[in-house]
Design an enzyme around this catalytic site. Structure first.
Site, PDB file in Angstrom:
ATOM      1  N   ASN A   1     -41.469  10.072 -53.398  1.00  0.00           N
ATOM      2  CA  ASN A   1     -41.991  11.438 -53.396  1.00  0.00           C
ATOM      3  C   ASN A   1     -43.482  11.318 -53.708  1.00  0.00           C
ATOM      4  O   ASN A   1     -43.847  10.999 -54.842  1.00  0.00           O
ATOM      5  CB  ASN A   1     -41.271  12.234 -54.480  1.00  0.00           C
ATOM      6  CG  ASN A   1     -41.149  13.717 -54.205  1.00  0.00           C
ATOM      7  OD1 ASN A   1     -40.693  14.445 -55.068  1.00  0.00           O
ATOM      8  ND2 ASN A   1     -41.520  14.205 -53.049  1.00  0.00           N
TER       9      ASN A   1
ATOM     10  N   GLU B   1     -36.656  19.762 -48.895  1.00  0.00           N
ATOM     11  CA  GLU B   1     -37.356  20.584 -49.878  1.00  0.00           C
ATOM     12  C   GLU B   1     -37.991  21.798 -49.223  1.00  0.00           C
ATOM     13  O   GLU B   1     -38.614  21.692 -48.157  1.00  0.00           O
ATOM     14  CB  GLU B   1     -38.453  19.770 -50.579  1.00  0.00           C
ATOM     15  CG  GLU B   1     -37.930  18.805 -51.617  1.00  0.00           C
ATOM     16  CD  GLU B   1     -39.027  18.354 -52.566  1.00  0.00           C
ATOM     17  OE1 GLU B   1     -39.581  19.221 -53.282  1.00  0.00           O
ATOM     18  OE2 GLU B   1     -39.324  17.151 -52.588  1.00  0.00           O
TER      19      GLU B   1
ATOM     20  N   CYS C   1     -41.970  20.481 -60.000  1.00  0.00           N
ATOM     21  CA  CYS C   1     -41.572  19.210 -59.404  1.00  0.00           C
ATOM     22  C   CYS C   1     -41.351  18.165 -60.490  1.00  0.00           C
ATOM     23  O   CYS C   1     -42.258  17.880 -61.276  1.00  0.00           O
ATOM     24  CB  CYS C   1     -42.667  18.746 -58.437  1.00  0.00           C
ATOM     25  SG  CYS C   1     -42.304  17.162 -57.657  1.00  0.00           S
TER      26      CYS C   1
ATOM     27  N   CYS D   1     -36.708  13.822 -55.017  1.00  0.00           N
ATOM     28  CA  CYS D   1     -36.932  15.156 -55.591  1.00  0.00           C
ATOM     29  C   CYS D   1     -36.376  15.143 -57.007  1.00  0.00           C
ATOM     30  O   CYS D   1     -35.157  15.023 -57.197  1.00  0.00           O
ATOM     31  CB  CYS D   1     -36.252  16.236 -54.752  1.00  0.00           C
ATOM     32  SG  CYS D   1     -36.440  17.916 -55.421  1.00  0.00           S
TER      33      CYS D   1
END
Length: 295
Positions: free
Chosen positions: A18, A223, A77, A232
Site C-alpha cells: 500500500n 478501496e 488509513c 489496506c
C-alpha cells in the site's frame, strides 16, 4: 522556469504494498492537498500512489495525519498511519534506522487520536504497531442505509447477484464478504466497483473479499476512491473483526494480501491494534506552480 522553492519535497513509503506520497507539511502552507492528491497519485501523469499522506503539527499529539485518496477525498488509513508513525519517529531522532531502539508516539487522525509504537530490529527492519480504535457496527456509523444494530451477512443485491455482506467501520467504511474462494478477475472487477457505489452506502465503501486460510485470512481489496490496492490496514482490521464475529479466527490474526501480511490483535471490549511494516521507497521533489499550487 521552476525555482527550487517551487518544488514540494516528498517521501515515497509503503506498507505491505500500500504505497503513499508522504509530505511533511509541518512547516508548509497548504497548496490545496485534495487537488494535489489527484495529481501526485496518478500512476501515469504523477508520482503514483494509493494515497497522499500529509503530516501536520498537533497541539494534542506528536503529529497529525491527513490522508487523501487518489480521487482527492479525505479518509483514514491504517497502513498510512504506520508509515506516518515511522516517519515522525525517525525525523524526531534524526535517523532513518535506529537498531534496537523503540519509539512510542501519538498521531491525531480523522478517526481520532491513535497511539503507535515503532520498533527497530538489529538488522534494520522496522515494524510498527498502531492503535486502530474500536470497531463500529451501527449502520449510522458505517454508514449504511439499513436498519438494525449490526450488519452481518446482509443480502446485498449487486448486478443480479446476492452477496452476504458484513459491514462495519474501523475508522472508515468496509464491506466484508466472506468467501470459500476469492473471486476471479472478471468477477472482482465487475462487482467490486458496484459494491463501492451501491446506493445503500451513502459515502461509498471499500470492499474486502475475505478467505480463511487455516488460522489466517487472505484478502483481495477494492478501496473506495482508489480501486484495487495491495494492502489496506483498516480493511485488514475489518476482515479480522468480521471473521471473528463468524467464529473463524482467534485473537491474533494474520491478514495476507497481495503486498504482504499484517497482524491484527483482537481483544474483546478493547481497541483493535495492528502490527506491520512501514518502509521507505525513495525521496523526491514535486513541481508546483510559482504561486505554490499543484502544477
Amino acid at each position: 522556469m521552476k525555482r527550487p522553492e517551487d518544488h514540494l519535497p516528498f517521501t515515497k513509503m509503503q506498507g505491505v504494498g500500500n504505497d503513499f506520497v508522504v509530505v511533511d507539511g509541518r512547516d508548509l502552507r497548504d497548496p490545496g492537498w485534495s487537488g494535489l492528491a489527484r495529481e501526485v497519485c496518478h500512476r501515469h501523469f504523477g508520482i503514483g500512489a494509493d494515497g497522499l499522506l500529509v503530516i501536520e503539527r498537533s497541539h494534542r499529539a506528536d503529529a497529525a495525519m491527513r490522508m487523501y485518496n487518489p480521487d482527492g477525498t479525505p479518509d483514514m488509513c491504517g497502513n498510512g498511519l504506520r508509515c506516518v508513525a515511522r516517519y515522525v519517529a525517525d525525523s524526531a531522532a534524526g535517523s532513518r534506522a535506529r537498531p534496537g531502539a523503540d519509539g512510542a508516539l501519538t498521531i491525531a487522525t480523522l478517526a481520532g487520536m491513535r497511539a503507535a509504537a515503532v520498533r527497530y530490529a538489529p538488522g534494520g527492519e522496522c515494524s510498527v504497531t498502531v492503535d486502530m480504535g474500536l470497531p463500529r457496527f451501527a449502520p449510522v456509523d458505517i454508514p449504511m442505509r439499513v436498519s438494525g444494530q449490526r450488519v452481518t451477512d446482509y443480502p446485498l443485491e449487486v448486478d443480479g447477484e446476492v452477496l452476504p455482506v458484513t459491514a462495519l467501520s474501523t475508522g472508515t467504511t468496509h464491506a466484508v464478504i466472506l468467501v470459500d474462494e476469492l473471486p476471479d478477475e472478471e468477477t472482482f472487477r465487475r462487482l467490486s466497483p458496484r459494491i463501492e457505489n451501491h446506493p445503500l452506502f451513502p459515502e461509498r465503501t471499500s470492499v474486502m473479499w475475505t478467505l480463511r486460510e487455516g488460522e489466517a485470512l487472505r484478502v483481495r481489496i477494492w478501496e473506495r476512491g482508489a480501486g484495487e490496492t495491495w494492502g489496506c490496514g483498516t480493511g485488514a482490521c475489518a476482515a479480522a473483526v468480521a471473521a471473528r464475529l463468524h467464529g473463524l479466527v482467534g485473537e491474533d490474526v494474520e491478514v495476507r494480501s497481495k503486498g504482504g501480511a499484517v497482524t491484527v490483535h483482537l481483544r474483546d471490549g478493547e481497541a483493535l491494534a495492528q502490527t506491520g511494516p512501514a518502509e521507505y521507497v525513495f525521496e523526491g521533489r514535486y513541481a508546483l506552480d510559482p504561486d505554490g499550487q499543484a502544477a
